[in-house]
Design an enzyme around this catalytic site. Structure first.
Site, PDB file in Angstrom:
ATOM      1  N   GLU A  79       0.478  -1.068   0.135  1.00  0.00           N
ATOM      2  CA  GLU A  79      -0.006  -0.272   0.006  1.00  0.00           C
ATOM      3  C   GLU A  79       1.211   1.041   0.203  1.00  0.00           C
ATOM      4  O   GLU A  79       1.780   1.453   0.387  1.00  0.00           O
ATOM      5  CB  GLU A  79      -0.705  -0.159   1.475  1.00  0.00           C
ATOM      6  CG  GLU A  79      -2.071  -1.295   1.296  1.00  0.00           C
ATOM      7  CD  GLU A  79      -2.956  -0.871  -0.252  1.00  0.00           C
ATOM      8  OE1 GLU A  79      -3.250  -0.211  -0.585  1.00  0.00           O
ATOM      9  OE2 GLU A  79      -3.305  -1.562  -0.539  1.00  0.00           O
ATOM     10  N   ARG A  89     -18.590  -0.303   5.491  1.00  0.00           N
ATOM     11  CA  ARG A  89     -18.956  -0.557   5.226  1.00  0.00           C
ATOM     12  C   ARG A  89     -19.914  -2.145   5.838  1.00  0.00           C
ATOM     13  O   ARG A  89     -21.046  -1.989   6.449  1.00  0.00           O
ATOM     14  CB  ARG A  89     -19.176  -1.220   4.054  1.00  0.00           C
ATOM     15  CG  ARG A  89     -19.850  -1.916   3.065  1.00  0.00           C
ATOM     16  CD  ARG A  89     -18.779  -2.764   1.551  1.00  0.00           C
ATOM     17  NE  ARG A  89     -18.746  -3.541   2.169  1.00  0.00           N
ATOM     18  CZ  ARG A  89     -18.551  -4.461   1.990  1.00  0.00           C
ATOM     19  NH1 ARG A  89     -19.544  -5.181   3.095  1.00  0.00           N
ATOM     20  NH2 ARG A  89     -17.817  -5.796   2.520  1.00  0.00           N
ATOM     21  N   CYS A 142      -8.066  -2.189   8.249  1.00  0.00           N
ATOM     22  CA  CYS A 142      -7.011  -1.991   7.803  1.00  0.00           C
ATOM     23  C   CYS A 142      -6.113  -0.524   7.425  1.00  0.00           C
ATOM     24  O   CYS A 142      -5.023  -0.129   7.916  1.00  0.00           O
ATOM     25  CB  CYS A 142      -7.024  -2.574   6.685  1.00  0.00           C
ATOM     26  SG  CYS A 142      -6.920  -4.367   6.315  1.00  0.00           S
ATOM     27  N   HIS A 165      -1.393  -5.923   1.877  1.00  0.00           N
ATOM     28  CA  HIS A 165      -2.877  -6.510   2.173  1.00  0.00           C
ATOM     29  C   HIS A 165      -2.115  -7.605   1.703  1.00  0.00           C
ATOM     30  O   HIS A 165      -1.260  -7.650   0.516  1.00  0.00           O
ATOM     31  CB  HIS A 165      -3.628  -5.838   0.947  1.00  0.00           C
ATOM     32  CG  HIS A 165      -5.201  -4.720   1.787  1.00  0.00           C
ATOM     33  ND1 HIS A 165      -4.957  -3.500   1.912  1.00  0.00           N
ATOM     34  CD2 HIS A 165      -5.845  -5.342   3.056  1.00  0.00           C
ATOM     35  CE1 HIS A 165      -5.852  -2.908   2.557  1.00  0.00           C
ATOM     36  NE2 HIS A 165      -6.062  -4.247   3.252  1.00  0.00           N
TER      37      HIS A 165
END
Length: 212
Positions: A79, A89, A142, A165
């Site tokens: 990342e 979500r 995350c 990830h």
């Protein structure tokens, strides 16, 4: 000292390959003669950063590699950037579901990884493991711990860190009809990233961008 973190299971899963891979990578690094420790963190807004902060104080690492699961992705994702927003979500493991809340009130809009992300990508690619530089860590726990890590490291001289990830494990991928990787391959990728970060202060000047 290299510190790796991985998450506990979440979202109805019984395992989390980020923790399995982080723990195995720490074992492999130790076998290579490097000082490395893996710490499991809760998949909970706030508390995950608290556990990370305590580990930083206790272990005083030079390199920190936080790892999380990105089910549906097919590659190891190094990342690039963490953003200062929590927008969940699904609820975390404590039932919290923040919407458009800052990770750190008054903090900068974003932090970049201080790992040599492109050199790390190249090191993993040489192992024939699928890998990419990712431009988004999402807005769930995350990204939360990634931003929290970089905020903590902003006050620590000489400590570098970032976030990776990993896909579903091979078993999870088969169960969900999604891409997956063996945990051992994930661990090998994390070892390559950690050792590259430890030995590289200037990143490779190669393209790793995206059009969308």
């Amino acid at each position: 000292m290299i510190l790796l973190t991985g998450f506990e299971p979440f979202g109805g899963e019984s395992t989390n390959p980020s923790w399995q891979a982080a723990r195995r990578a720490a074992e492999l690094l130790t076998e290579q003669g490097r000082e490395a420790v893996a710490v499991e963190v809760p998949c909970v807004f706030g508390r995950s950063v608290d556990v990370l902060g305590a580990a930083l104080e206790r272990l005083r690492p030079e390199i920190v590699l936080c790892v999380g699961q990105a089910g549906g992705r097919g590659s190891i994702s190094v990342e690039r950037v963490a953003i200062n927003v929590d927008d969940a979500r699904i609820p975390d493991n404590a039932g919290r579901r923040p919407i458009d809340e800052p990770v750190v009130a008054g903090g900068p809009a974003a932090y970049f990884s201080t790992l040599p992300i492109k050199a790390c990508r190249e090191a993993v690619a040489r192992l024939d493991i699928p890998v990419e530089v990712s431009q988004t860590a999402g807005t769930y726990v995350c990204n939360h711990i990634f931003y929290g890590l970089m905020d903590l490291l902003a006050a620590r001289q000489g400590v570098r860190g970032g976030f990776v990830h990993v896909p579903y494990s091979a078993e999870q991928g088969e169960a969900h009809g999604q891409p997956g990787l063996p945990v051992e391959a994930m661990a090998a990728a994390l070892v390559a990233i950690a050792t590259t970060a430890a030995g590289t202060t200037t990143d490779a000047r190669i393209t790793a961008g995206a059009e969308h």
